[in-house]
Design an enzyme around this catalytic site. Structure first.
Site, mmCIF file in Angstrom:
data_model
loop_
_atom_site.group_PDB
_atom_site.id
_atom_site.type_symbol
_atom_site.label_atom_id
_atom_site.label_comp_id
_atom_site.label_asym_id
_atom_site.label_seq_id
_atom_site.Cartn_x
_atom_site.Cartn_y
_atom_site.Cartn_z
ATOM 1 N N ASP A 88 0.853 -1.198 0.000
ATOM 2 C CA ASP A 88 0.000 0.000 0.000
ATOM 3 C C ASP A 88 0.895 1.257 0.000
ATOM 4 O O ASP A 88 2.087 1.199 0.304
ATOM 5 C CB ASP A 88 -0.899 -0.027 1.239
ATOM 6 C CG ASP A 88 -2.232 0.669 0.976
ATOM 7 O OD1 ASP A 88 -2.681 0.703 -0.180
ATOM 8 O OD2 ASP A 88 -2.834 1.185 1.939
ATOM 9 N N THR A 116 1.568 3.965 1.777
ATOM 10 C CA THR A 116 2.412 4.509 2.853
ATOM 11 C C THR A 116 3.685 3.692 3.054
ATOM 12 O O THR A 116 4.794 4.250 2.978
ATOM 13 C CB THR A 116 1.603 4.654 4.150
ATOM 14 O OG1 THR A 116 0.446 5.443 3.865
ATOM 15 C CG2 THR A 116 2.419 5.304 5.248
ATOM 16 N N ASP A 160 -7.929 5.648 8.061
ATOM 17 C CA ASP A 160 -8.337 6.204 6.769
ATOM 18 C C ASP A 160 -9.336 5.297 6.054
ATOM 19 O O ASP A 160 -10.391 5.748 5.621
ATOM 20 C CB ASP A 160 -7.078 6.382 5.905
ATOM 21 C CG ASP A 160 -7.404 6.731 4.462
ATOM 22 O OD1 ASP A 160 -7.691 7.906 4.202
ATOM 23 O OD2 ASP A 160 -7.374 5.818 3.612
ATOM 24 N N LYS A 161 -9.012 4.031 5.980
ATOM 25 C CA LYS A 161 -9.847 3.144 5.156
ATOM 26 C C LYS A 161 -11.262 3.023 5.729
ATOM 27 O O LYS A 161 -12.233 2.894 4.981
ATOM 28 C CB LYS A 161 -9.186 1.766 5.035
ATOM 29 C CG LYS A 161 -7.845 1.823 4.292
ATOM 30 C CD LYS A 161 -7.201 0.469 4.152
ATOM 31 C CE LYS A 161 -5.740 0.585 3.734
ATOM 32 N NZ LYS A 161 -5.503 1.425 2.562
ATOM 33 N N HIS A 202 -13.218 6.212 4.992
ATOM 34 C CA HIS A 202 -13.735 6.132 3.616
ATOM 35 C C HIS A 202 -15.065 5.378 3.576
ATOM 36 O O HIS A 202 -15.962 5.710 2.812
ATOM 37 C CB HIS A 202 -12.746 5.372 2.720
ATOM 38 C CG HIS A 202 -11.608 6.202 2.203
ATOM 39 N ND1 HIS A 202 -11.787 7.314 1.426
ATOM 40 C CD2 HIS A 202 -10.261 6.061 2.339
ATOM 41 C CE1 HIS A 202 -10.609 7.829 1.099
ATOM 42 N NE2 HIS A 202 -9.672 7.089 1.657
ATOM 43 N N HIS A 232 -2.806 13.004 5.935
ATOM 44 C CA HIS A 232 -3.794 13.937 5.372
ATOM 45 C C HIS A 232 -5.065 13.840 6.203
ATOM 46 O O HIS A 232 -5.201 12.959 7.050
ATOM 47 C CB HIS A 232 -4.086 13.584 3.901
ATOM 48 C CG HIS A 232 -4.543 12.169 3.724
ATOM 49 N ND1 HIS A 232 -5.796 11.730 4.139
ATOM 50 C CD2 HIS A 232 -3.916 11.073 3.241
ATOM 51 C CE1 HIS A 232 -5.915 10.447 3.880
ATOM 52 N NE2 HIS A 232 -4.775 10.008 3.352
#
Ligand code: ZN
Length: 496
Positions: free
Chosen positions: A169, A171, A358-359, A362, A401
């Protein structure tokens, strides 16, 4: 703001599941018992373990909470610890607000104000700005940019990458690989045109046959990183570009580089690994620790036949049964630190990512992201414990972010407003009411993508926090950017 402008910065047991691919059990045992196989001298380029030294080792641990802006932190903190609570990371002594910069691929002289994990991790890794989707390559020109991990290896530091995502991924990839786009995970599909990006970010450019560095998985397998722990068995099982019989799959490349492969949580707790360690604990990303009661997510507000808003039922978070048997981020971090620090006079660079904050944002899954933020903070606590014993350790905790989750008023506030204006008032996007651990209610929403077909929230463009602890932090300004974090780490490891 560039760091150069800073004032006062110091210059400063069982082995029942050992998963060695295609190797018969007897060979596995021989491999484990051979003294030379586990010699530090063989796989790594670090100094001899017998080298006498009274100097403490110099270490950097960079923790990246993916999408972990202040709003996501506050949501999780309120849920777990209440209005006056604090995470372990929030008790670190130095605190800055970090600007997030993203160049436009179509005009690198201009900025975008919403980033992705690829360009931001690349900036943290290289100290240079780039455009969305890029993995430690320059915007437009696609030139490889040296990462702090690569620079640390040249100075004989040991290195490690730990993530709850697939290791391919964006990162983790940005610290050790170089591609025009984060999608270049394996050779599969690298020749297929990616219509979401322009000519300068097509993965075909990165094929070895076209003079590139190859796929992310191939580059990771040969990057000589002492500890790689996370998900991603599937990409490692993909074929090598133009493979020969000796290493048809990327995993074979890794094994040929001297990695011991594990894929069970109990193997992680075994001490005494001294070969390079590759832990792949899921086919793709690791399952998350928590989910909502009855798998509940945030949902769209509807109205009844009288035009009143119908708010969702409050719910609590619960453990995710799919996480059973998966190591926690704290366990992976502890093992990585143990392996990287053992008999190591020089020191190490370790990056630890909590990827699914993050995921899950989302996916509009507040419990998913709260559970992952909790797991991330527990990993930070492990790093801080190590730093207490090894004071020449710099710990930086930051995010790449912003994300979409925000804390918004409870239904009663919208209902009161509805009465006042005689018209239904309700939040935009998707909405959930959580019953926090202290028994209060907290409402959250996600409102960056309201299309009926839009199942995916977008990132947001806020600053992110940096919590820091260790030497050389005097005079760090209140406002920095992601390049400055790279500079602080390089300075500590004396990589200039
Ligand atoms: Zn994301």
């Amino acid at each position: 703001m560039a760091l150069n402008g800073m004032v006062g910065i110091s210059n400063s047991s069982r082995y029942t599941h050992l998963a060695i691919r295609k190797a018969p059990a007897v060979l596995i045992l021989i491999f484990l018992l051979l003294p030379g196989v586990f010699s530090h001298a063989a796989p790594g380029n670090h100094p001899s373990k017998t080298a006498p030294s009274t100097m403490p080792s110099t270490n950097v641990i960079l923790f990246i909470g993916d999408g972990m802006d202040e709003h996501q932190i506050t949501m999780a903190r309120n849920y777990l610890y209440g209005a006056d609570g604090a995470f372990a990371m929030e008790q670190m002594p130095v605190r800055s607000s970090v600007q997030v910069h993203t160049l436009r691929e179509d005009n690198p002289n201009q900025f975008r104000y919403v980033a992705d994990s690829a360009n931001t991790a690349s900036t943290l890794a290289t100290g240079l700005l780039t455009s969305k989707g890029r993995i430690s390559t320059s915007a437009v020109k696609n030139i490889n940019q040296e990462t702090i991990l690569e620079a640390a290896q040249k100075k004989s530091y040991r290195t490690g990458l730990v993530s709850t995502a697939s290791l391919t991924d964006a990162t983790p990839a940005a610290f050790a690989t170089h591609t025009s786009h984060r999608n270049c995970r394996t050779t599969k599909n690298m020749s297929v045109i990616n219509r979401s990006v322009g000519k300068t970010q097509q993965c075909a450019l990165d094929l070895k046959s076209h003079g590139g560095s190859g796929s992310i998985a191939e580059q990771l397998a040969t990057a000589n990183i002492e500890v790689l722990l996370g998900g991603g068995m599937t990409p490692f099982n993909q074929p090598v570009e133009n493979h020969d019989k000796g290493q048809p799959h990327i995993l074979d490349m890794a094994l040929n580089q001297g990695y011991l492969l594990i894929n069970q949580a109990e193997e992680l707790s075994i001490t005494g690994y001294t070969s390079k360690l590759l832990g792949l604990f899921a086919n793709k990303h690791l399952p998350v620790e928590w989910r909502g009661e009855k798998n509940q997510l945030a949902e769209k507000i509807t109205t009844d036949n009288k035009g009143n808003a119908v708010f969702p039922t409050p719910f609590s978070c619960t453990t995710n049964p799919h996480h059973q048997g998966i190591p926690t981020l704290a366990q992976m971090t502890e093992q990585a630190i143990q392996l990287l620090s053992h008999n190591n006079q020089q020191g190490f660079f370790l990056m630890v990512e909590g990827a699914s904050i993050d995921k899950q944002a989302h996916r509009r899954n507040p419990c998913g992201q709260i559970g992952e933020l909790r797991a991330f903070d527990q990993a930070v606590a492990i790093g801080r414990q190590f730093a207490q014993q090894q004071p020449n350790t710099l710990i930086i905790v930051t995010a790449d972010h912003g994300q979409a989750g925000q804390i918004v008023p409870l239904p009663e506030s919208y209902q009161a407003a509805s009465k006042a204006v005689h018209m239904a008032q309700y939040p935009a996007g998707h909405y959930a009411v959580l019953k926090t651990l202290s028994g209060e209610l907290m409402a959250v929403n996600y409102a960056t993508n309201s299309s009926p077909q839009g199942k995916w929230e977008m990132h947001t463009g806020t600053n992110v926090p940096a919590y820091m602890e260790g030497p050389g932090l005097d005079g760090v300004p209140a406002l920095i950017d992601q390049r400055d974090i790279n500079q602080l780490m390089r300075r500590h490891l004396k990589l200039h």
